[in-house]
Design a protein around this motif. Structure first.
Motif, short mmCIF file in Angstrom:
data_model
loop_
_atom_site.label_atom_id
_atom_site.label_comp_id
_atom_site.label_asym_id
_atom_site.label_seq_id
_atom_site.Cartn_x
_atom_site.Cartn_y
_atom_site.Cartn_z
N HIS A 156 17.58 34.06 72.36
CA HIS A 156 16.18 33.65 72.39
C HIS A 156 16.08 32.13 72.19
CE1 HIS A 156 11.85 34.48 72.14
NE2 HIS A 156 11.81 33.49 71.28
N GLU A 157 16.92 31.60 71.31
CA GLU A 157 16.93 30.15 71.08
C GLU A 157 17.27 29.41 72.36
OE1 GLU A 157 19.84 27.13 68.66
OE2 GLU A 157 19.11 28.90 67.60
N LEU A 158 18.27 29.89 73.09
CA LEU A 158 18.66 29.23 74.34
C LEU A 158 17.56 29.34 75.38
CD1 LEU A 158 22.42 30.24 74.60
CD2 LEU A 158 21.47 27.99 74.09
N THR A 159 16.82 30.45 75.37
CA THR A 159 15.69 30.61 76.29
C THR A 159 14.63 29.55 76.03
OG1 THR A 159 16.06 32.99 76.47
CG2 THR A 159 13.89 32.18 77.09
N ILE A 160 14.33 29.33 74.74
CA ILE A 160 13.35 28.31 74.37
C ILE A 160 13.82 26.93 74.82
CG2 ILE A 160 12.19 27.15 72.45
CD1 ILE A 160 12.49 29.81 70.88
N VAL A 161 15.08 26.61 74.51
CA VAL A 161 15.63 25.30 74.85
C VAL A 161 15.62 25.09 76.36
CG1 VAL A 161 17.70 23.86 74.79
CG2 VAL A 161 17.03 25.17 72.77
N HIS A 162 16.03 26.11 77.12
CA HIS A 162 16.05 25.99 78.58
C HIS A 162 14.64 25.79 79.13
CE1 HIS A 162 17.26 26.56 82.74
NE2 HIS A 162 16.27 27.44 82.86
N SER A 163 13.69 26.52 78.57
CA SER A 163 12.30 26.39 79.02
C SER A 163 11.77 24.99 78.77
CB SER A 163 11.43 27.43 78.29
OG SER A 163 10.08 27.27 78.64
N GLN A 164 12.11 24.44 77.59
CA GLN A 164 11.64 23.10 77.27
C GLN A 164 12.36 22.04 78.10
OE1 GLN A 164 11.45 22.22 73.13
NE2 GLN A 164 10.15 23.97 72.66
N TRP A 165 13.63 22.28 78.40
CA TRP A 165 14.35 21.36 79.27
C TRP A 165 13.70 21.31 80.65
CZ3 TRP A 165 16.91 17.36 80.42
CH2 TRP A 165 17.49 17.22 81.68
N SER A 166 13.30 22.48 81.17
CA SER A 166 12.60 22.53 82.46
C SER A 166 11.29 21.77 82.40
CB SER A 166 12.35 23.99 82.86
OG SER A 166 13.57 24.70 82.98
N LEU A 203 10.68 19.13 80.52
CA LEU A 203 11.02 17.71 80.58
C LEU A 203 11.26 17.28 82.02
CD1 LEU A 203 11.84 15.05 79.15
CD2 LEU A 203 14.14 15.99 78.96
N GLU A 204 12.02 18.07 82.76
CA GLU A 204 12.30 17.73 84.16
C GLU A 204 11.04 17.71 85.01
OE1 GLU A 204 16.56 18.54 85.95
OE2 GLU A 204 15.49 20.40 85.53
N SER A 205 10.09 18.59 84.69
CA SER A 205 8.86 18.63 85.49
C SER A 205 8.01 17.38 85.29
CB SER A 205 8.05 19.89 85.14
OG SER A 205 7.45 19.78 83.85
N TYR A 206 8.05 16.81 84.09
CA TYR A 206 7.28 15.60 83.82
C TYR A 206 8.01 14.33 84.25
CZ TYR A 206 3.76 18.13 81.09
OH TYR A 206 2.75 18.97 80.70
N PHE A 207 9.33 14.41 84.33
CA PHE A 207 10.14 13.25 84.76
C PHE A 207 11.08 13.71 85.87
CE2 PHE A 207 8.65 12.23 80.54
CZ PHE A 207 8.29 10.89 80.65
N LEU A 259 14.77 11.74 87.42
CA LEU A 259 15.95 11.44 86.61
C LEU A 259 17.22 11.48 87.46
CD1 LEU A 259 15.19 13.69 83.49
CD2 LEU A 259 14.85 11.21 83.67
N THR A 260 18.15 10.58 87.17
CA THR A 260 19.45 10.62 87.83
C THR A 260 20.29 11.74 87.22
OG1 THR A 260 20.50 9.12 86.25
CG2 THR A 260 19.34 8.10 88.12
N GLU A 261 21.40 12.06 87.88
CA GLU A 261 22.27 13.10 87.34
C GLU A 261 22.83 12.69 85.97
OE1 GLU A 261 22.68 16.21 88.43
OE2 GLU A 261 21.12 15.62 89.85
N THR A 262 23.13 11.39 85.82
CA THR A 262 23.61 10.90 84.52
C THR A 262 22.56 11.10 83.44
OG1 THR A 262 25.07 9.25 85.51
CG2 THR A 262 24.38 8.86 83.24
N GLN A 263 21.31 10.75 83.75
CA GLN A 263 20.23 10.93 82.78
C GLN A 263 20.03 12.40 82.44
OE1 GLN A 263 17.36 8.75 85.14
NE2 GLN A 263 17.19 7.16 83.56
#
Length: 230
Positions: free
Chosen positions: A16-26, A28-32, A35-39
């Motif tokens: 469940h923790e990983l689900t939350i983290v993955h959702s929040q990572w997505s 971040l990507e939607s707002y930015f 981003l480059t692959e390095t970023q």
């Protein structure tokens, strides 16, 4: 975005923790999205590094570590919605704690130099370890108080470490006179709640930006970026 439970029971469930983290990572990507692959890799690597260090040195509330990307990384990047720092700009992060907002901003602006300062040595140690772990080359660190820092910068950033008037008093000496950005050099800080009283002494020049104009999550309803030219 669907609200994901962060009850103590949920936090003890690794999947469940990983689900939350993955959702929040997505998120971040939607707002930015540019981003480059390095970023992207640097941002992704923040969670395991901070989770590991946080188990040893509590720099983020242990109950809040799963909200790293929304409550800490994305919040830090709210400053980028106010000003896109030009290449060659120098920025001091006063009271950085474990690296916020300085480290997320340093990832987003690799051609800008960030100097992160905090009076608590163990927090600086975490920031240094995280920066080294993700390969950040555009950051320096100092264990000390803002009053002790004599170097000059184009901007000072900070995340709610003290009242606005106290911040201005400390950092005015650190602002360069030469201008190179769209906004005059000055202080940009992340604040929350009712700020009318704090901003009152600077009402003729301060600017307050509501982050819920940019980020739609409930967390940002009370969050603001305050800019004071100095």
């Amino acid at each position: 975005m669907e609200h994901l439970s962060t009850t103590p029971e949920a936090l003890n469930n690794p999947s469940h923790e990983l689900t939350i983290v993955h959702s929040q990572w997505s998120l971040l990507e939607s707002y930015f999205p540019d981003l480059t692959e390095t970023q992207k890799k640097q941002f992704r690597d923040l969670y395991p590094l901070y989770a590991d260090w946080n188990a040893k040195i509590n720099v983020i509330s242990r109950k809040d570590i799963v909200n790293l990307y929304e409550h800490h990384v994305l919040h830090s990047l709210g400053i980028a919605k106010v000003l896109s720092f030009k290449e060659g700009t120098s920025v001091m992060d006063l009271g950085t704690g474990g690296g916020f907002p300085g480290i997320p901003l340093a990832i987003l602006f690799p051609e800008v130099h960030f100097h992160l300062i905090d009076s608590i040595g163990k927090k600086i140690k975490v920031g240094q370890a995280v920066a080294e772990g993700i390969g950040l080359k555009n950051v320096t660190f100092r264990h000390g108080r803002g009053e002790e820092e004599k170097k000059k910068f184009d901007f000072v950033v900070s995340r709610a470490v003290m009242p606005l008037a106290d911040l201005v008093k400390i950092v005015s000496k650190n602002i360069k006179k030469e201008q190179q950005s769209a906004l005059p050099n000055g202080l940009i800080c992340l604040k929350g709640g009712e700020l009318q009283h704090e901003i009152l002494p600077f009402r003729n020049k301060a600017m307050s930006i509501h982050l819920d104009d940019y980020f739609k999550e409930e967390f940002f309803i009370t969050k603001k970026v305050v800019y004071v030219p100095l």
